[in-house]
Motif scaffolding. Structure first.
Motif, PDB file in Angstrom:
ATOM      1  N   ALA A 372       0.868  -1.293  -0.013  1.00  0.00           N
ATOM      2  CA  ALA A 372       0.161   0.204   0.039  1.00  0.00           C
ATOM      3  C   ALA A 372       0.862   1.150   0.084  1.00  0.00           C
ATOM      4  CB  ALA A 372      -0.746  -0.023   1.185  1.00  0.00           C
ATOM      5  N   GLU A 373       0.298   2.244  -0.538  1.00  0.00           N
ATOM      6  CA  GLU A 373       1.188   3.780  -0.536  1.00  0.00           C
ATOM      7  C   GLU A 373       0.514   4.434   0.433  1.00  0.00           C
ATOM      8  OE1 GLU A 373       1.188   5.861  -4.041  1.00  0.00           O
ATOM      9  OE2 GLU A 373       2.509   7.659  -3.227  1.00  0.00           O
ATOM     10  N   ALA A 374       1.407   4.924   1.122  1.00  0.00           N
ATOM     11  CA  ALA A 374       0.845   6.018   2.565  1.00  0.00           C
ATOM     12  C   ALA A 374       0.814   7.412   1.788  1.00  0.00           C
ATOM     13  CB  ALA A 374       1.855   5.910   3.655  1.00  0.00           C
ATOM     14  N   ILE A 431       6.375   5.092   1.164  1.00  0.00           N
ATOM     15  CA  ILE A 431       6.252   6.288   1.522  1.00  0.00           C
ATOM     16  C   ILE A 431       6.981   7.453   0.871  1.00  0.00           C
ATOM     17  CG2 ILE A 431       5.831   5.820   4.179  1.00  0.00           C
ATOM     18  CD1 ILE A 431       8.545   6.819   4.766  1.00  0.00           C
ATOM     19  N   ASN A 432       5.955   8.543   0.341  1.00  0.00           N
ATOM     20  CA  ASN A 432       6.488   9.405  -0.225  1.00  0.00           C
ATOM     21  C   ASN A 432       7.800  10.264   0.191  1.00  0.00           C
ATOM     22  OD1 ASN A 432       4.976   9.230  -2.960  1.00  0.00           O
ATOM     23  ND2 ASN A 432       3.433   8.970  -1.302  1.00  0.00           N
ATOM     24  N   LEU A 433       8.747  10.398  -0.487  1.00  0.00           N
ATOM     25  CA  LEU A 433       9.909  11.356   0.283  1.00  0.00           C
ATOM     26  C   LEU A 433       9.974  12.440  -0.952  1.00  0.00           C
ATOM     27  CD1 LEU A 433      12.957   9.301   1.001  1.00  0.00           C
ATOM     28  CD2 LEU A 433      11.247  10.093   2.488  1.00  0.00           C
ATOM     29  N   VAL A 464      10.444   3.153  -0.308  1.00  0.00           N
ATOM     30  CA  VAL A 464      10.301   4.962  -0.299  1.00  0.00           C
ATOM     31  C   VAL A 464      10.228   5.179  -1.795  1.00  0.00           C
ATOM     32  CG1 VAL A 464      11.736   5.322   1.717  1.00  0.00           C
ATOM     33  CG2 VAL A 464      12.933   5.120  -0.621  1.00  0.00           C
ATOM     34  N   GLU A 465       9.322   6.145  -2.074  1.00  0.00           N
ATOM     35  CA  GLU A 465       8.954   6.704  -3.509  1.00  0.00           C
ATOM     36  C   GLU A 465       9.729   8.124  -3.592  1.00  0.00           C
ATOM     37  OE1 GLU A 465       4.971   6.448  -4.340  1.00  0.00           O
ATOM     38  OE2 GLU A 465       4.643   4.374  -3.869  1.00  0.00           O
ATOM     39  N   ILE A 466      10.448   8.137  -4.648  1.00  0.00           N
ATOM     40  CA  ILE A 466      11.413   9.056  -5.110  1.00  0.00           C
ATOM     41  C   ILE A 466      10.981   9.729  -6.491  1.00  0.00           C
ATOM     42  CG2 ILE A 466      13.125   8.854  -3.487  1.00  0.00           C
ATOM     43  CD1 ILE A 466      14.586   7.887  -5.967  1.00  0.00           C
ATOM     44  N   LEU A 494      10.526   4.527  -8.318  1.00  0.00           N
ATOM     45  CA  LEU A 494      10.599   5.885  -8.657  1.00  0.00           C
ATOM     46  C   LEU A 494       9.241   6.238  -9.307  1.00  0.00           C
ATOM     47  CD1 LEU A 494      12.852   7.410  -9.699  1.00  0.00           C
ATOM     48  CD2 LEU A 494      12.887   6.532 -11.924  1.00  0.00           C
ATOM     49  N   ASP A 495       8.855   7.681  -8.515  1.00  0.00           N
ATOM     50  CA  ASP A 495       7.530   8.068  -8.622  1.00  0.00           C
ATOM     51  C   ASP A 495       7.195   8.668  -9.967  1.00  0.00           C
ATOM     52  OD1 ASP A 495       4.839   7.958  -7.642  1.00  0.00           O
ATOM     53  OD2 ASP A 495       5.463   9.260  -5.948  1.00  0.00           O
ATOM     54  N   ASP A 496       5.936   8.854 -10.397  1.00  0.00           N
ATOM     55  CA  ASP A 496       5.600   9.743 -11.532  1.00  0.00           C
ATOM     56  C   ASP A 496       6.437   9.804 -12.877  1.00  0.00           C
ATOM     57  OD1 ASP A 496       3.935  10.629  -9.625  1.00  0.00           O
ATOM     58  OD2 ASP A 496       5.346  12.493  -9.111  1.00  0.00           O
ATOM     59  N   ILE A 515       9.149   0.997 -10.792  1.00  0.00           N
ATOM     60  CA  ILE A 515       8.940   2.414 -11.556  1.00  0.00           C
ATOM     61  C   ILE A 515       7.457   2.439 -11.593  1.00  0.00           C
ATOM     62  CG2 ILE A 515       8.627   3.207 -13.970  1.00  0.00           C
ATOM     63  CD1 ILE A 515      11.272   2.277 -14.526  1.00  0.00           C
ATOM     64  N   LYS A 516       6.946   3.758 -11.070  1.00  0.00           N
ATOM     65  CA  LYS A 516       5.818   3.970 -11.130  1.00  0.00           C
ATOM     66  C   LYS A 516       5.231   4.788 -12.218  1.00  0.00           C
ATOM     67  CE  LYS A 516       3.321   3.979  -7.019  1.00  0.00           C
ATOM     68  NZ  LYS A 516       2.737   4.464  -5.673  1.00  0.00           N
ATOM     69  N   ILE A 517       4.503   4.109 -13.251  1.00  0.00           N
ATOM     70  CA  ILE A 517       4.246   5.057 -14.670  1.00  0.00           C
ATOM     71  C   ILE A 517       2.901   6.058 -14.275  1.00  0.00           C
ATOM     72  CG2 ILE A 517       3.327   5.014 -16.909  1.00  0.00           C
ATOM     73  CD1 ILE A 517       4.289   2.084 -17.018  1.00  0.00           C
ATOM     74  N   ALA A 551       1.543   0.712 -12.147  1.00  0.00           N
ATOM     75  CA  ALA A 551       0.778   1.582 -13.043  1.00  0.00           C
ATOM     76  C   ALA A 551      -0.009   2.673 -12.059  1.00  0.00           C
ATOM     77  CB  ALA A 551      -0.192   1.060 -14.227  1.00  0.00           C
ATOM     78  N   GLU A 552       0.011   3.641 -12.210  1.00  0.00           N
ATOM     79  CA  GLU A 552      -0.869   4.490 -11.113  1.00  0.00           C
ATOM     80  C   GLU A 552      -2.182   5.146 -11.659  1.00  0.00           C
ATOM     81  OE1 GLU A 552       1.963   7.988 -10.646  1.00  0.00           O
ATOM     82  OE2 GLU A 552       2.250   7.424  -8.654  1.00  0.00           O
ATOM     83  N   GLY A 553      -2.841   5.280 -10.862  1.00  0.00           N
ATOM     84  CA  GLY A 553      -4.277   6.132 -11.340  1.00  0.00           C
ATOM     85  C   GLY A 553      -5.077   5.285 -12.357  1.00  0.00           C
TER      86      GLY A 553
END
Ligand code: C2E
Ligand code: CA
Ligand code: CA
Length: 599
Positions: A372-374, A431-433, A464-466, A494-496, A515-517, A551-553
């Motif tokens: 899960a993403e916080a 968690i997002n950094l 961690v998401e950077i 790797l976010d976004d 990798i988060k697309i 894949a996000e969203g």
């Protein structure tokens, strides 16, 4: 000083009527009754001692003048005797009238005469001089000045140096804030006179702090210097660029025909600053954000214009940086809002009225949820639940992100431990950094890692998401942090992905696990679309590098199915669940298990 008939013209300006005088005896002090001893003494003095006599009929001559003037100005005693105005002609034309006026005033008021002027020497060089003379009136109505002229060039040079130090930025040699203000006032005056407009551009280099922090201040200074050069190449000579401090520049564009020209210049500036900066052995990439306001359209005072340009610049930053924004009145409201929110956020750091929401990452192959993403929320006393988009950037700008980030880490780590016990031993929370948190060398990451055993949590429970920006820096500090995370068993996502430089070559260098697309690529997924081709390519290349893809969203079943077909590993989005408070997340997961749902 001069053989001059002093009279005031009709317009009040002084006019000079120079006449030759027969009875001048330059340098012969004895002629006017002074002891020879004094004459010898004067001859030893630096500078020029003189006596100037102005007769009631306007004729002037020097009863005494130091010998040195003849060499200095390349004139002979004979010629000065014939034409005393020769000395006045050695005064720089721009200062000549002022010298004559000073004598005139002194004769009228009988006050001492004191005047600085530039003198042209016989070799053509210019020197600054100061003349001081005491007048006295003789019984025949003549005025006699006893005076002294000395060289003040070195003092003037010092003054000039001081003036430059007060008014110019030492590093870039651009005008500083002080001089800029007077330039702006001048430009506004001119615009009023010409009935024209001017534009004020507030420019801030987006990631300059990164350069300074990672490559050191010397390199940072070099970048600023180069940036200043590039800025100068983008504007006309009549435009003004000033450095207000740090990485903040301000530009005045004069005499504008239309706003199109300003936009063109702004685009050119952004383009030039985005070009790589070769800084010795390093190559740095930066971008800039520009805020634009117009005079007189947007404001009439210096302060108003500066504030407008700043508001517009911050708007450009919020729009994603590397762009420009034109000022609009609503920006003032937004700025006030932000100010209030900043104060409220500071107050929130006392009892941390924050909450973490959790959004599941669904493993597409199995339909399992073990990640899960916080995502943080702020329970604001008046506004209710505030989303991170509204306050994370404030926290980043003000440094409050460190404290908030620590809270997020502790809360998420404890939650991960609890869910590992209750749900699955491999459960992981990401968690997002913020880049600043990752970069900080004051050991935020280190202290987290050392806290994990105390919290009874293994590193594998946390990811961690950077964002990509960090990888581009490729500095030693960033690499060290990666290694430390790796040692602690904390995974990195790797976010976004796709919104920045999207360079897969960087991924090889760093140990990236996921990798988060970015959502923007998922939104319009359709068979044969460009986005589909892009997602497929990212998935194939990531897998080759041993990286898993999220894949996000994901909002529709069609999107999910296309992603499964493309071999995507995980999906996250409203299709499965919105971010939920911890207890609702547990309930959602239990419900999902009991119903055996794959959605
Ligand atoms: P993000 O890391 O890209 O997080 C995903 C965002 O997309 C979340 O917004 C999430 O609610 C939203 N989202 C998820 N699924 C969907 C979907 O199917 N459709 C749409 N339209 N949106 C979806 P949220 O929670 O508002 O967070 C926004 C951003 O704030 C995050 O973007 C992240 O960059 C930042 N953020 C959140 N929590 C933290 C935190 O604890 N620390 C830091 N530094 N940043 C955080
Ligand atoms: Ca994220
Ligand atoms: Ca994201």
């Amino acid at each position: 000083m001069a053989d001059a008939q002093l009279s005031r013209g009709n317009d009040g300006d002084c006019e000079v009527d120079c006449q030759a005088s027969e009875n001048v005896a330059p340098s012969v002090l004895a002629n006017c009754g002074r002891p020879r001893l004094l004459s010898n003494l004067f001859a030893q003095m630096p500078g020029t001692v003189f006596q100037l006599r102005l007769e009631p009929d306007g004729r002037a001559y020097y009863p005494y003048i130091s010998q040195s003037v003849f060499d200095l100005y390349g004139i002979s005693p004979e010629s000065l005797r014939k034409d005393a105005s020769l000395l006045l002609r050695a005064v720089h034309p721009a200062d000549r009238n002022a010298v004559v006026r000073a004598l005139h005033d002194s004769r009228q008021s009988m006050h001492p005469c004191r005047r600085e002027f530039r003198a042209i020497l016989s070799d053509g060089s210019l020197r600054w001089r100061l003349a001081e003379a005491m007048p006295k009136r003789l019984s025949d109505g003549s005025t006699v000045w006893d005076g002294y002229v000395c060289d003040i060039s070195s003092q003037k040079e010092l003054e000039e140096l001081l003036w430059r130090q007060i008014n110019f930025d030492v590093l870039t040699r651009l005008p500083n804030r002080q001089l800029f203000r007077s330039h702006l006032e001048q430009a506004m005056k001119q615009a009023r006179r010409d009935n024209s407009q001017l534009a004020l551009l507030s420019l801030d280099i987006d990631n300059f702090k990164d350069v300074n922090d990672t490559l050191g201040h010397d390199v940072g200074d070099r970048l600023l210097w180069m940036a200043a050069q590039r800025l100068q190449e983008c504007v006309r000579e009549s435009d003004i660029i000033a450095r207000l401090g740090g990485d903040e520049f301000i530009i005045i564009l004069n005499c504008l025909g239309d706003h199109g020209g300003v936009k063109r210049v702004s685009r050119e500036i952004l383009k030039r600053l985005a070009e790589p900066f070769a800084l010795g052995e390093h190559v740095s990439h930066v971008s800039a954000s520009i805020g634009i306001t117009f005079y007189p359209q947007d404001g009439l005072g210096v302060e108003d214009l500066l504030r407008n340009a700043d508001h517009a610049m911050y708007a450009a930053k919020r729009r994603g940086r590397n762009c420009f924004s034109l000022y609009t009145p609503s920006m003032q409201e937004i700025a006030n809002n932000r100010m209030t929110l900043t104060n409220d956020l500071r107050a929130a750091l006392v009892d941390y009225p924050f909450q973490l929401y959790y959004q599941p990452l669904v493993e597409l192959g199995s339909g399992e949820v073990r990640k899960a993403e916080a995502l943080i929320r702020w329970q604001h006393p008046v506004r209710g639940l505030v989303n991170p988009a509204e306050f994370i950037s404030i926290a980043e700008e003000t440094g409050m992100i460190d404290a908030i980030g620590n809270w997020v880490f502790n809360t998420a780590a404890l939650q991960a431990a609890a869910w590992r016990d209750a749900m699955h031993p491999d459960f992981q929370i990401s968690i997002n950094l913020s880049p600043a948190q990752f970069r900080a060398d004051d050991g935020a990451l280190k202290s987290w890692m050392s806290r994990l055993p105390q919290l009874g949590v293994s590193g594998a429970a946390i990811a961690v998401e950077i964002t990509e920006g960090l990888l581009l820096e490729a500095s030693d500090d960033v690499l060290q942090h990666f290694l430390a995370l790796r040692d602690a068993g904390i995974q990195v996502a790797l976010d976004d992905f796709g919104t920045g430089f999207s360079s897969l070559s960087y991924l090889k260098k760093f140990d990236i696990d996921y990798i988060k697309i970015d959502r923007s690529f998922i939104q319009n997924l359709a068979i044969g679309s460009d986005d589909m081709a892009l997602c497929e390519a990212i998935i194939v290349m990531s897998h080759k590098l041993g990286i898993k893809v999220v894949a996000e969203g994901v909002e529709t079943e069609a999107q999910r199915d296309l992603l499964i077909a493309a071999g995507c590993d995980f999906a996250q989005g409203y299709l499965f669940s919105r971010p939920l408070p911890a207890f609702e997340f547990s309930a959602w997961l239990q419900e999902r298990h009991s119903s055996g749902s794959q959605e």
